[in-house]
Design an enzyme around this catalytic site. Structure first.
Site, PDB file in Angstrom:
ATOM      1  N   ARG A 164      -9.700 -29.477   2.264  1.00  0.00           N
ATOM      2  CA  ARG A 164     -10.988 -29.805   2.897  1.00  0.00           C
ATOM      3  C   ARG A 164     -11.443 -31.235   2.560  1.00  0.00           C
ATOM      4  NH1 ARG A 164      -9.379 -26.015   4.924  1.00  0.00           N
ATOM      5  NH2 ARG A 164     -10.395 -24.017   5.345  1.00  0.00           N
ATOM      6  N   SER A 233     -17.286 -20.971   7.283  1.00  0.00           N
ATOM      7  CA  SER A 233     -17.426 -20.896   5.818  1.00  0.00           C
ATOM      8  C   SER A 233     -18.491 -21.884   5.373  1.00  0.00           C
ATOM      9  CB  SER A 233     -16.123 -21.290   5.135  1.00  0.00           C
ATOM     10  OG  SER A 233     -15.096 -20.468   5.609  1.00  0.00           O
ATOM     11  N   GLU A 329     -19.405 -26.619   2.130  1.00  0.00           N
ATOM     12  CA  GLU A 329     -18.427 -27.332   2.960  1.00  0.00           C
ATOM     13  C   GLU A 329     -19.155 -27.981   4.147  1.00  0.00           C
ATOM     14  OE1 GLU A 329     -15.025 -24.864   4.244  1.00  0.00           O
ATOM     15  OE2 GLU A 329     -15.413 -25.650   6.250  1.00  0.00           O
TER      16      GLU A 329
HETATM   17  C1  LIG Z   1     -17.040 -19.636  13.351  1.00  0.00           C
HETATM   18  C2  LIG Z   1     -16.466 -20.835  12.652  1.00  0.00           C
HETATM   19  C3  LIG Z   1     -15.227 -20.746  12.039  1.00  0.00           C
HETATM   20  C4  LIG Z   1     -14.682 -21.850  11.365  1.00  0.00           C
HETATM   21  N1  LIG Z   1     -13.450 -21.719  10.802  1.00  0.00           N
HETATM   22  C5  LIG Z   1     -12.883 -22.780  10.177  1.00  0.00           C
HETATM   23  C6  LIG Z   1     -11.581 -22.664   9.592  1.00  0.00           C
HETATM   24  O1  LIG Z   1     -10.921 -21.621   9.673  1.00  0.00           O
HETATM   25  N2  LIG Z   1     -11.068 -23.744   8.948  1.00  0.00           N
HETATM   26  C7  LIG Z   1     -11.762 -24.929   8.870  1.00  0.00           C
HETATM   27  O2  LIG Z   1     -11.225 -25.867   8.275  1.00  0.00           O
HETATM   28  N3  LIG Z   1     -12.989 -25.070   9.423  1.00  0.00           N
HETATM   29  C8  LIG Z   1     -13.568 -24.030  10.068  1.00  0.00           C
HETATM   30  N4  LIG Z   1     -14.818 -24.150  10.615  1.00  0.00           N
HETATM   31  C9  LIG Z   1     -15.530 -25.437  10.501  1.00  0.00           C
HETATM   32  C10 LIG Z   1     -15.375 -26.349  11.757  1.00  0.00           C
HETATM   33  O3  LIG Z   1     -14.770 -25.647  12.791  1.00  0.00           O
HETATM   34  C11 LIG Z   1     -14.542 -27.572  11.422  1.00  0.00           C
HETATM   35  O4  LIG Z   1     -15.110 -28.284  10.353  1.00  0.00           O
HETATM   36  C12 LIG Z   1     -14.416 -28.517  12.635  1.00  0.00           C
HETATM   37  O5  LIG Z   1     -13.464 -29.518  12.372  1.00  0.00           O
HETATM   38  C13 LIG Z   1     -15.754 -29.147  13.000  1.00  0.00           C
HETATM   39  O6  LIG Z   1     -15.602 -29.839  14.217  1.00  0.00           O
HETATM   40  P1  LIG Z   1     -16.884 -30.427  14.944  1.00  0.00           P
HETATM   41  O7  LIG Z   1     -16.409 -31.300  16.054  1.00  0.00           O
HETATM   42  O8  LIG Z   1     -17.799 -29.343  15.339  1.00  0.00           O
HETATM   43  O9  LIG Z   1     -17.497 -31.311  13.785  1.00  0.00           O
HETATM   44  P2  LIG Z   1     -19.028 -31.724  13.381  1.00  0.00           P
HETATM   45  O10 LIG Z   1     -19.709 -30.557  12.814  1.00  0.00           O
HETATM   46  O11 LIG Z   1     -19.650 -32.329  14.616  1.00  0.00           O
HETATM   47  O12 LIG Z   1     -18.719 -32.819  12.321  1.00  0.00           O
HETATM   48  C14 LIG Z   1     -18.097 -32.466  11.106  1.00  0.00           C
HETATM   49  C15 LIG Z   1     -17.828 -33.732  10.283  1.00  0.00           C
HETATM   50  O13 LIG Z   1     -16.875 -34.559  10.952  1.00  0.00           O
HETATM   51  C16 LIG Z   1     -17.441 -35.845  11.222  1.00  0.00           C
HETATM   52  N5  LIG Z   1     -16.923 -36.263  12.525  1.00  0.00           N
HETATM   53  C17 LIG Z   1     -16.954 -35.564  13.677  1.00  0.00           C
HETATM   54  N6  LIG Z   1     -16.307 -36.257  14.642  1.00  0.00           N
HETATM   55  C18 LIG Z   1     -15.875 -37.410  14.070  1.00  0.00           C
HETATM   56  C19 LIG Z   1     -15.160 -38.552  14.542  1.00  0.00           C
HETATM   57  N7  LIG Z   1     -14.725 -38.653  15.805  1.00  0.00           N
HETATM   58  N8  LIG Z   1     -14.906 -39.552  13.665  1.00  0.00           N
HETATM   59  C20 LIG Z   1     -15.318 -39.480  12.375  1.00  0.00           C
HETATM   60  N9  LIG Z   1     -16.005 -38.435  11.872  1.00  0.00           N
HETATM   61  C21 LIG Z   1     -16.270 -37.412  12.715  1.00  0.00           C
HETATM   62  C22 LIG Z   1     -18.935 -35.637  11.202  1.00  0.00           C
HETATM   63  O14 LIG Z   1     -19.626 -36.847  10.915  1.00  0.00           O
HETATM   64  C23 LIG Z   1     -19.057 -34.604  10.096  1.00  0.00           C
HETATM   65  O15 LIG Z   1     -18.990 -35.216   8.844  1.00  0.00           O
HETATM   66  C24 LIG Z   1     -15.398 -23.064  11.304  1.00  0.00           C
HETATM   67  C25 LIG Z   1     -16.652 -23.183  11.938  1.00  0.00           C
HETATM   68  C26 LIG Z   1     -17.179 -22.065  12.604  1.00  0.00           C
HETATM   69  C27 LIG Z   1     -18.510 -22.200  13.300  1.00  0.00           C
END
Ligand SMILES: Cc1cc2nc3c(=O)[nH]c(=O)nc-3n(C[C@H](O)[C@H](O)[C@H](O)COP(=O)(O)OP(=O)(O)OC[C@H]3O[C@@H](n4cnc5c(N)ncnc54)[C@H](O)[C@@H]3O)c2cc1C
Length: 356
Positions: A164, A233, A329
């Site tokens: 992570r 998580s 996280e």
């Molecule tokens: C139901 C559910 C299940 C999940 N299961 C998992 C799992 O199994 N494993 C896991 O690892 N995660 C899991 N997650 C967490 C999530 O899916 C991941 O962290 C995912 O990568 C977030 O993507 P996002 O585009 O929504 O990011 P955001 O929430 O929009 O951003 C997350 C972080 O990334 C940064 N960011 C986003 N885009 C960029 C970019 N283009 N450049 C630089 N920084 C950027 C943001 O500034 C922030 O710090 C889960 C979430 C949910 C809701």
């Protein structure tokens, strides 16, 4: 002629975060190419946040900082004799990418099916599930640096991936944004069935069969944010020293534990929360999910502060029982930008609850 980048003032973000928190920002920018990135305002002056799909983000106030939401789209596939190189824009949806690859016969991402969010966010916390992580297939990450206004190609090694974690949460934090990612998928493939729940599948399973099993497992355990708002998580699995582990294990014989390559021991945060008696705990509009104690859920609050209060309560109860501090996280964002969990005030009545 230089096209102006799309931007909107006073933008409501409730449908842009999977916790469904009501918040808005004064400006949101949608850069979709290098020229538009170069038109971004000076980000050293005001707080900002880079937003993907908001599925790992908790807005903790009614106002958010300036938001930049990259809109780089597109997927290209280059076939070599022994592998495929797949280059994907940061704004593409992660699960749709997994499905796209499998329909093209490109295997590897099946264990990471149904993880919400954008491709651009995947390297940031090195997303992982069912024994596979983003880093396993990362070839290169393209990153735009705000200070020099130029693009950099970062190799997998440059990205310094860990559990992570990556360079984007460390030395490159808030210094730029990810525009695209290139994956390398070897054609020689075999299913990764090491993880509990997949070990019932045959070694002759196809990647699509593995993906379907992952989807079935995840759907049975994790709430769909569209139905019950959450960010997956909430806490990371804590990693403790051998000495700390021996002390805890003396009291809790059955504690699940996973020795790490560096000699430390990873514990299961969900198990700790469950054993602390908090699985299914609910207070007003927020709670701990009934099937998966690691997931905090929002039953209808508009306020991120309610989730913060619940998280602090969970953290406190787990410390009292196990002397282990759970670290979130999820990223926490106030109008001043990202905040440390410890810096956030706990004003809600949950924080004052006592636990027996
Ligand atoms: C139901 C559910 C299940 C999940 N299961 C998992 C799992 O199994 N494993 C896991 O690892 N995660 C899991 N997650 C967490 C999530 O899916 C991941 O962290 C995912 O990568 C977030 O993507 P996002 O585009 O929504 O990011 P955001 O929430 O929009 O951003 C997350 C972080 O990334 C940064 N960011 C986003 N885009 C960029 C970019 N283009 N450049 C630089 N920084 C950027 C943001 O500034 C922030 O710090 C889960 C979430 C949910 C809701």
């Amino acid at each position: 002629m230089l096209m102006a980048m799309q931007s909107i003032q006073n933008y409501a973000l409730q449908s842009n975060n999977s916790f469904n928190i009501k918040t808005s920002c004064s400006h949101i920018y949608f850069p979709s190419n290098l020229a538009e990135l170069q038109q971004l305002p000076d980000l050293t002056v005001e707080p900002f946040y880079i937003l993907g799909e908001g599925s790992n983000t908790l807005f903790v106030e009614e106002s958010a900082p300036i938001i930049i939401q990259p809109k780089f789209h597109g997927i290209t596939v280059e076939e070599q004799a022994e592998y495929y190189l797949v280059t994907v824009g940061a704004a593409e949806n992660w699960h749709e990418l997994v499905c796209f690859c499998l329909t093209k016969g490109i295997n590897g991402l099946e264990n990471l099916a149904l993880i919400p969010g954008s491709v651009g966010a995947a390297p940031v916390q090195n997303i992982g599930a069912y024994g596979v992580e983003f880093a396993d297939f990362c070839e290169e990450v393209q990153w735009f640096e705000f200070a020099s206004k130029t693009l950099h190609a970062l190799t997998k090694k440059d990205c310094d991936f860990a559990y992570r974690d990556s360079i984007f949460k460390q030395s490159h934090y808030n210094k730029g944004l990810i525009t695209q990612v290139t994956f390398k998928f070897p054609k020689a493939w075999q299913p990764n069935l090491s993880y509990a729940g997949l070990d019932t599948l045959s070694v002759a399973s196809t990647a699509t069969e593995v993906m379907n099993q992952v989807i079935a497992l995840r759907s049975s355990k994790l709430p769909d944010p569209k139905v019950l708002a959450n960010a997956g998580s909430f806490f990371k699995n804590p990693v403790v020293s051998v000495e700390e582990f021996i002390t805890i294990q003396a009291k809790f014989e059955n504690i699940p534990h996973y020795p790490q390559a560096n000699g430390e021991i990873k514990l299961a945060a969900g198990w700790l929360i469950d054993q602390a008696g908090l699985k299914g705990f609910r207070h007003d509009n927020v709670g701990v999910h009934q099937q998966q104690a690691l997931v905090l859920v929002n039953y209808g609050s508009d306020f991120g502060a309610d989730i913060i209060s619940l998280a602090k309560y969970v953290q406190r109860v787990v410390v009292e029982k196990f002397s282990v501090t759970l670290i979130p996280e999820v990223r926490m964002i106030s109008h001043l930008g990202e905040q440390a969990f410890t810096a956030l005030n706990d004003t809600h009545p949950i924080g004052k609850l006592s636990h027996d």
